[in-house]
Design a protein around this motif. Structure first.
Motif, PDB file in Angstrom:
ATOM      1  N   GLU A 117       0.838  -1.207   0.000  1.00 58.03           N
ATOM      2  CA  GLU A 117       0.000   0.000   0.000  1.00 58.03           C
ATOM      3  C   GLU A 117       0.869   1.252   0.000  1.00 58.03           C
ATOM      4  OE1 GLU A 117      -2.941  -0.325   3.143  1.00 58.03           O
ATOM      5  OE2 GLU A 117      -3.407  -2.387   2.558  1.00 58.03           O
ATOM      6  N   THR A 118       1.916   1.230   0.830  1.00 61.22           N
ATOM      7  CA  THR A 118       2.815   2.384   0.870  1.00 61.22           C
ATOM      8  C   THR A 118       3.581   2.503  -0.448  1.00 61.22           C
ATOM      9  OG1 THR A 118       3.049   2.226   3.250  1.00 61.22           O
ATOM     10  CG2 THR A 118       4.796   3.398   2.080  1.00 61.22           C
ATOM     11  N   ARG A 121       1.428   3.993  -3.149  1.00 60.89           N
ATOM     12  CA  ARG A 121       1.284   5.455  -3.054  1.00 60.89           C
ATOM     13  C   ARG A 121       2.539   6.145  -3.553  1.00 60.89           C
ATOM     14  NH1 ARG A 121      -0.837   4.549   1.957  1.00 60.89           N
ATOM     15  NH2 ARG A 121       1.050   5.284   3.005  1.00 60.89           N
ATOM     16  N   TRP A 122       3.688   5.624  -3.156  1.00 61.58           N
ATOM     17  CA  TRP A 122       4.952   6.217  -3.611  1.00 61.58           C
ATOM     18  C   TRP A 122       5.078   6.139  -5.133  1.00 61.58           C
ATOM     19  CZ3 TRP A 122       9.121   3.856   0.225  1.00 61.58           C
ATOM     20  CH2 TRP A 122       8.935   4.425   1.493  1.00 61.58           C
ATOM     21  N   TRP A 351       9.603  -1.170  -2.124  1.00 68.20           N
ATOM     22  CA  TRP A 351       9.709  -0.177  -1.041  1.00 68.20           C
ATOM     23  C   TRP A 351      11.179   0.205  -0.824  1.00 68.20           C
ATOM     24  CZ3 TRP A 351      12.164   0.250   3.646  1.00 68.20           C
ATOM     25  CH2 TRP A 351      11.645   1.178   4.558  1.00 68.20           C
ATOM     26  N   ARG A 355      12.790   3.802  -1.389  1.00 62.69           N
ATOM     27  CA  ARG A 355      13.319   4.432  -0.182  1.00 62.69           C
ATOM     28  C   ARG A 355      14.793   4.771  -0.342  1.00 62.69           C
ATOM     29  NH1 ARG A 355      14.502   7.304   2.298  1.00 62.69           N
ATOM     30  NH2 ARG A 355      14.470   7.844   4.515  1.00 62.69           N
TER      31      ARG A 355
END
Ligand SMILES: *Cc1c(COP(=O)(O)O)cnc(C)c1O
Length: 465
Positions: A117-118, A121-122, A351, A355
């Motif tokens: 989910e994160t 969005r990214w 991610w 990141r």
């Protein structure tokens, strides 16, 4: 069951072998040392009767496999439009394997579900796509094309009160699929899996760079009755060209159609301020297929199916059974957006790469690769007898050597044999061409210069008739 000492030994051994391999990448020939036939001999063995210790197995596997490995993570690998498995992504992927998460249910593995989910969005922010889109974490753009077109198929037929998931295509209203002449082969694979048929499509003429010609597109639409699914492309695999999305989206939506875009690598131009203009209007589409294992440099396999209509996306993909948890309002089950139930937790590596690089890291990398491609093309264009066949706006260069396909192939063969860099061939229009794809995170300007000089030197040494 292995005790903890075994565990420690086998994991450390794998890490140590991986480290040795990665440290050798810059200095080794940018191609496998042993051929496919050699490897058949190397792996030839009868079914083992008894087992072997974990450490011995890993040692043996690495010993046998390494000489037959492609140097796809190397700094001078330009053979295909693929990424180079960044160490951060690889490390996240090791953890993913070690954690052993089956990503079929959000309640069984909250971390693997929520990291998607994160990361979604990214991704939507980084790629500047509509924030309401849903994202499925798939194996690559091949499956992302399949998923995007499955969502298109759902919405197109449900608008005609036809339940395609339940009843299939027998007796269904006709859906018209419109696709450019230079679409990627996996688009046709997706059409094949979906029952649309890769030959039962309306093909649209493209220009010299492989871009759909708007007037030809309109002429095709004018000849069609009934619902339309159109397929455009961001980043043609030979020329790097982009379709005119603004125009195609308007024309498709005027007919209430769905526009899917195969943007396996080209979408990443949108994350790069000095290349983003190439993708103008791309956000008007309805679905997008993009790879993580290309410009984001995640390890294999990683791709994203991005769909504006979340409901169409999940209805086309959801797998349901009594033993699987139901979602409640606001929850997202990772398996509702991909074809598989059991699969690896691909969100972790995605991610980790976003990141690690951050928005500026992605932008700088894409910009650097495009600059290197431009410089390589410019260097090679100075040689007599070398012709650059595309306008180098992105990371792709196609070139031809002398007058015949054979000469071009001879240069490709000798460059591969030399091993300084790896390039490959392809057919473009009527010519056999050398294709250079600059898309690996370790590639520097110097790698580009060394490689261009090597190609030029080999060309000068070829006997031309
Ligand atoms: C690479 C690519 C694909 C296929 O993607 P996979 O990652 O191999 O599944 C589809 N379309 C384009 C334009 C590509 O470059």
């Amino acid at each position: 069951m292995p005790d903890n000492d075994d565990l420690e030994h086998v994991f450390r051994l794998a890490a140590s072998r991986a480290l040795d391999f990665r440290k050798s990448l810059s200095s080794r020939p940018q191609r496998p040392e042993m051929s496919y036939d050699d490897m058949r001999h190397a792996f030839e063995a009868p079914l083992p009767e008894a087992g072997q210790s974990a450490a011995d197995v890993i040692e043996q596997l690495a010993d046998i496999a390494e000489p037959g490995l492609g140097v796809m993570a190397g700094p001078r690998f330009f053979g295909w439009v693929i990424g180079a498995s960044h160490p951060v992504g690889v490390a996240a992927d090791w953890l993913t394997s070690a954690w052993g998460q089956n990503t079929g249910s959000h309640l069984a593995t909250p971390s693997a579900a929520v990291v998607e989910e994160t990361a979604s969005r990214w991704l939507l922010e980084l790629l500047d796509l509509p924030r309401e889109c849903s994202v499925g974490f798939v194996t690559g753009a091949s499956v992302a094309n399949f998923v995007g077109l499955a969502a298109a198929r759902h919405r197109t037929l449900s608008q005609l009160d036809w339940d395609v998931e339940g009843h299939g295509l027998f007796g269904a209203p006709t859906v018209n699929v419109v696709v450019g002449d230079d679409a990627h082969t996996t688009v046709f694979s997706a059409l094949k899996y979906l029952g649309f048929g890769y030959e039962r499509v309306h093909r649209v003429e493209t220009d010299a760079a492989g871009r759909i010609v708007p007037s030809a597109f309109q002429a095709v639409l004018d000849n069609i009755d009934g619902p339309i699914i159109a397929i455009a492309q961001a980043g043609q695999i030979s020329t790097g060209a982009f379709d005119p999305f603004d125009d195609l989206a308007d024309r498709t939506h005027d007919r209430d159609g769905w526009l899917h875009v195969d943007c396996a690598f080209g979408l990443w131009a949108r994350a790069c301020p000095d290349r983003a203009h190439l993708t103008a209007g791309l956000d008007k589409a309805d679905s997008w297929a993009v790879d993580g294992h290309k410009w984001l440099q995640t390890p294999y396999d990683s791709g994203f199916a991005i769909v504006r209509d979340r409901d169409a996306h999940s209805r086309a993909m959801t797998t349901d059974a009594s033993y699987l948890p139901q979602i409640t309002e606001g929850q997202r089950n990772p398996s509702h957006f991909v074809p598989e139930l059991s699969r690896r937790a691909r969100g972790f590596a995605t991610w980790a790469m976003i990141r690690h690089l951050g928005r500026t890291g992605v932008a700088d990398m894409v910009s650097r690769h495009c600059r290197i491609a431009r410089n390589m093309a410019a260097r090679l264009a100075e040689e007599s007898g070398i012709e650059i066949l595309n306008q180098v706006e992105l990371n792709q260069v196609i070139l031809r050597f002398g007058e015949s396909d054979e000469l071009t192939q001879a240069v490709i063969d000798q460059v591969q044999e030399d091993g300084t860099c790896l390039v490959a061939g392809a057919k473009w229009r009527d010519n056999w061409v050398m294709r250079i794809s600059v898309i690996s995170w370790p590639t520097t300007d110097e790698d580009g210069d060394i490689s261009a000089d090597t190609i030029a030197k080999i060309w000068r040494g070829i006997d031309t008739p």
